[in-house]
Each structure stands twice: as structure tokens, then as C-alpha cells.
Write an enzyme that holds these catalytic residues in place. Structure first.
Site, short mmCIF file in Angstrom:
data_model
loop_
_atom_site.label_atom_id
_atom_site.label_comp_id
_atom_site.label_asym_id
_atom_site.label_seq_id
_atom_site.Cartn_x
_atom_site.Cartn_y
_atom_site.Cartn_z
N GLU A 152 47.79 51.60 40.65
CA GLU A 152 47.69 50.21 40.19
C GLU A 152 46.84 50.12 38.93
O GLU A 152 45.60 50.04 39.01
CB GLU A 152 47.05 49.34 41.28
N ASN B 279 50.07 42.84 49.61
CA ASN B 279 48.61 42.76 49.70
C ASN B 279 48.27 41.29 49.55
O ASN B 279 48.31 40.75 48.45
CB ASN B 279 47.98 43.60 48.59
N HIS C 280 41.03 49.57 46.73
CA HIS C 280 41.65 48.66 45.77
C HIS C 280 40.66 48.42 44.62
O HIS C 280 39.45 48.37 44.84
CB HIS C 280 42.02 47.34 46.45
N SER D 142 51.61 43.32 39.18
CA SER D 142 52.61 42.35 38.72
C SER D 142 54.05 42.80 38.99
O SER D 142 54.96 42.52 38.21
CB SER D 142 52.42 42.03 37.23
N LYS E 282 45.51 39.80 49.87
CA LYS E 282 44.16 39.57 49.32
C LYS E 282 43.44 38.47 50.13
O LYS E 282 43.66 38.37 51.32
CB LYS E 282 44.25 39.25 47.83
N GLY F 217 47.69 41.14 38.68
CA GLY F 217 47.54 39.69 38.62
C GLY F 217 47.61 39.11 37.21
O GLY F 217 47.26 37.95 37.00
N GLU G 132 39.79 45.87 43.16
CA GLU G 132 38.89 44.71 43.34
C GLU G 132 37.68 45.10 44.20
O GLU G 132 36.59 44.60 43.99
CB GLU G 132 39.69 43.55 43.97
P1 PGA Z 1 49.67 41.68 41.78
O1 PGA Z 1 48.60 42.48 42.66
O2 PGA Z 1 51.04 42.05 42.30
O3 PGA Z 1 49.34 40.22 41.99
O4 PGA Z 1 49.50 42.12 40.36
C1 PGA Z 1 48.84 43.79 43.08
C2 PGA Z 1 47.64 44.32 43.83
O5 PGA Z 1 46.51 44.03 43.42
O6 PGA Z 1 47.78 45.02 44.85
#
Ligand code: PGA
Length: 250
Positions: free
Chosen positions: A167, A10, A95, A213, A12, A173, A97
């Protein structure tokens, strides 16, 4: 039949079109693992250049969002037909976000899931709890509610071909990964929820990813769990490390 693992990056809101083309080409030889479905989910403007860069490789293309509408006066939106025409196969929906910053609620996400399926895109439907919810002990109830709401009106046959990404928001993150046991507990619960709404056979087919992560160091243990069928990778998908995650079994 065993479920094929699916590792999706992803990206982003990272990489300009020219940077995206470069990254896609850099990663392509590193992610050549026939045991795994490899997907780059990229920003809308990067879809066309990345499609070109991955032509002839095993990498498949994903989008990070889609409109719940077909076409017309929806300024700034991107339709399923546009994505399909550009070579997109998967689309991330829900997601955290988007839920958090753009206030996408379950009813809206349900419409997006239905639109993607109607048009022939494969949704990667995300769910996850906050740290407060985990500490309050409501994680499994919360996830089950999200899944049930987002899958309203989806048939068993459709859900069997979908991908669900667990997630935990506190792990995204942050460098703080869920332990493999924590991740497995929730992924197994998602499969039970699918069995409850549909049937056990359907639940056995749906692929469930862990995200938050995930990196080259922890992916092997996570992907060894029986209900974890892949990963949705943020930060580590923008580096050569992504190749080591895809080749976790080598
Ligand atoms: P990350 O993000 O691996 O940077 O924690 C995962 C995601 O949000 O899909």
C-alpha cells in the site's frame, strides 16, 4: 497451483455496530464470487454483529489490529484468542496509519505477526513507501527492509499462508492510485524478497495484495497483473461498489 485472489475491505474507524450490521447484510449478496476470498476487516466492536450478519455467506471476517500479548493487564488491547473466539480469521498488521499515528515500529509489528501466526490467525501484513521515498528512488529497498524486519522468525510454511498488502502511502485515501505497472513492480519485488529470505516455492504461494484507492474502475487492470493477488480496499469497501470489485472477473 494458481493463487486464489483475495479481496479484503478495510473498514478503518467507520460504522457503529448497528451500521456495520446493516452494511454487512447489504453487501453480502453482492460479494458472492466463488473465485475470490472475500474478507471484511472491521473495527473491533463491529466484529460480533458482523459475524452474525455474514453467517452462511462466503464472506470471512478480519480484524484491523491485535495485541502482541496473550492476555492480562493491557488496558484497551484485544487478544488473538478474543478475535478467534468471535470468528475472526484474518488480521491486518502494520497498516501505515498504525505505523504513522500510533508509532508501531517493525520490531513491534514483528511480534504481532508472530503472535497472530502462533494463534492461527492469518496476518495481512501491510507495507508501503511515502511519496518522498518514491521520489528519492528508494521504494524497493524500503519495502524489502520492512518485509525482512516484520517477518523475523516466521517460518517458510507460515509465510506461505500469509497475505502481504503493498500500500503506497501516497495512494491511500487520496484517489491517486499507483499505475498497474508501478503496483506490479513492487508486488513482484516483494515476491523476490520472499524468495530471497525463504525459497521460490514459498514465494509462489504467498498472496500479495495491492491497496490504495483501488476501486471498481481500476481494479480489473490491477488484478490482471501476475503478482497482484488481490486488493485491500478502504473507501470503496463501505459502498455497494465493493461488490463490483469482488466481481472484477465477471
Ligand atoms: P483506500 O484505503 O482504498 O481508501 O485508499 C486503502 C487502505 O488503507 O487499506
Amino acid at each position: 497451483m494458481a493463487r486464489k485472489k483475495i479481496i479484503a475491505g478495510n473498514w478503518k474507524m467507520n460504522k457503529t455496530p448497528s451500521e456495520a450490521k446493516e452494511l454487512a447484510a447489504l453487501l453480502a449478496p453482492l460479494v458472492n464470487n466463488p473465485d475470490v476470498d472475500v474478507v471484511y476487516c472491521v473495527p473491533a466492536i463491529d466484529i460480533v454483529p458482523v459475524a452474525e450478519a455474514i453467517r452462511g455467506t462466503n464472506v470471512q471476517l478480519g480484524a484491523e489490529n491485535l495485541s502482541d500479548q496473550n492476555s492480562g493487564a493491557f488496558t484497551g488491547e484485544i487478544s488473538a484468542d478474543m478475535l478467534l473466539d468471535a470468528g475472526v480469521k484474518y488480521v491486518i498488521i502494520g497498516h501505515s496509519e498504525r505505523r504513522q499515528y500510533y508509532h508501531e515500529d517493525d520490531a513491534f509489528l514483528n511480534r504481532k505477526v508472530l503472535k497472530a501466526l502462533e494463534k492461527g490467525l492469518i496476518p495481512i501484513l501491510c507495507c508501503g513507501e511515502t511519496l518522498e521515498q518514491r521520489e528519492a528512488g528508494v521504494t524497493l529497498d524500503w519495502i524489502s527492509l520492512q518485509i525482512k524486519s516484520d517477518l523475523q522468525g516466521v517460518t517458510a510454511e507460515q509465510v506461505a499462508g500469509m497475505v502481504i498488502a503493498y500500500e503506497p502511502i501516497w495512494a491511500i485515501g487520496t484517489g491517486r492510485t499507483a499505475t498497474s505497472d508501478q503496483a506490479e513492480e513492487v508486488c513482484a519485488a516483494i515476491r523476490r524478497t520472499i524468495a530471497e529470505i525463504y525459497d521460490a516455492g514459498t514465494a509462489e504461494k504467498v498472496r500479495i495484495q495491492y491497496g490504495g484507492s483501488m476501486n471498481a474502475g481500476n481494479c480489473k487492470e490491477l488484478l490482471a497483473k501476475p503478482d497482484i493477488d488481490g486488493g485491500l480496499i478502504g473507501g470503496a469497501a463501505l459502498k455497494e461498489e465493493f461488490g463490483r470489485i469482488v466481481n472484477y472477473n465477471k
